[in-house]
Design a protein around this motif. Structure first.
Motif, PDB file in Angstrom:
ATOM      1  N   ILE A 268       0.827  -1.468   0.028  1.00 45.12           N
ATOM      2  CA  ILE A 268      -0.156  -0.085  -0.122  1.00 45.12           C
ATOM      3  C   ILE A 268       0.954   1.256  -0.063  1.00 45.12           C
ATOM      4  CG2 ILE A 268      -1.653   1.311   1.187  1.00 45.12           C
ATOM      5  CD1 ILE A 268      -2.769  -1.322   2.504  1.00 45.12           C
TER       6      ILE A 268
ATOM      7  N   LEU B  57      -6.187   5.251   1.418  1.00 49.77           N
ATOM      8  CA  LEU B  57      -4.637   4.780   0.808  1.00 49.77           C
ATOM      9  C   LEU B  57      -5.109   3.927  -0.702  1.00 49.77           C
ATOM     10  CD1 LEU B  57      -3.635   3.165   4.194  1.00 49.77           C
ATOM     11  CD2 LEU B  57      -3.094   5.368   3.014  1.00 49.77           C
TER      12      LEU B  57
ATOM     13  N   LEU C  91      -3.704   0.857  -3.187  1.00 54.23           N
ATOM     14  CA  LEU C  91      -2.834  -0.371  -3.452  1.00 54.23           C
ATOM     15  C   LEU C  91      -1.702  -0.054  -4.514  1.00 54.23           C
ATOM     16  CD1 LEU C  91      -5.137  -1.423  -1.736  1.00 54.23           C
ATOM     17  CD2 LEU C  91      -4.625  -3.472  -3.157  1.00 54.23           C
TER      18      LEU C  91
ATOM     19  N   THR D  13      -7.903   0.369  -3.509  1.00 53.90           N
ATOM     20  CA  THR D  13      -7.963   1.326  -2.423  1.00 53.90           C
ATOM     21  C   THR D  13      -8.172   0.852  -1.102  1.00 53.90           C
ATOM     22  OG1 THR D  13     -10.391   1.675  -2.593  1.00 53.90           O
ATOM     23  CG2 THR D  13      -9.061   3.056  -4.103  1.00 53.90           C
TER      24      THR D  13
END
Length: 208
Positions: free
Chosen positions: A22, A45, A47, A65
């Protein structure tokens, strides 16, 4: 100062071990401590699209995500990792013909990595660690202790596979996946029992 140091340690661990999968940005990290409980939260976040490259699998991450990643570390008790709203879209990896120079470069990198591994093994065999006799290696014990404390929860999971040649999409939805520690009786207090739970599993297919 101690609280700030704890937050920095958790942030470093997260970047080192989770950052492989991530993209962890510092501005998305929010840390707090309360006594022996350390908490780190990261929001919105992405990936890494190259996180599967080293496994040489026939698919790659197209997009992914994580809405929120929460790490709760209770000293000497547990390490709880929670991923909320995980979305991953995979697609088949196209076969490509490598240029001669690129192919040679990949082969050289593999040979260099293998040589470094052999040199390391040879060095450790010929030059024993003088402290090895006085104390046993504890890396495996530390890793085991970490796994014993680790509890993982992933909620709102959407995993799909997109085939570019046909525009078909195959997917799986899961409400919650949990890996938690189970309480044991006094007679088995040295045992660690993990429980895995999967709730709300469904499969979907989209033929465009």
């Amino acid at each position: 100062m101690l609280e700030w140091l704890k937050q920095r340690i958790i942030s470093w661990l997260l970047s080192r071990y989770v950052g492989k999968w991530i993209n962890v940005e510092k501005q998305n990290l929010h840390g707090s401590t309360q006594g022996s409980v350390w908490t780190l939260i990261a929001d919105d976040l992405l990936l890494r699209t190259d996180c599967l490259d080293e496994f040489n699998v026939p698919f790659k991450v197209r997009f992914g995500t994580v809405k929120r990643l929460t790490v709760v570390w209770e000293e000497k008790t547990s390490i709880k990792l929670h991923l909320d709203t995980l979305f991953v879209c995979l697609e088949s990896r196209p076969k490509r013909n490598l240029e001669v120079n690129e192919f040679r470069k990949i082969q050289l990198e593999k040979k260099r990595s293998q040589l470094e591994t052999w040199e390391s093994q040879l060095s450790s065999t010929l030059v024993p660690d003088p402290s090895a006799a006085s104390k046993p290696a504890d890396s495996s014990q530390s890793y085991r202790a970490f796994l014993d404390k680790l509890e993982l929860t992933i909620s709102n999971i959407n995993l799909c596979f997109f085939e570019p040649s046909t525009y078909h999409t195959f997917g799986v939805r899961v409400d919650v996946i949990r890996f938690v520690n189970q309480d044991v009786d006094v007679a088995n207090r040295n045992h660690v029992v993990k429980t895995a739970e999967i709730c709300g599993l469904s499969v979907f297919v989209d033929f465009a």
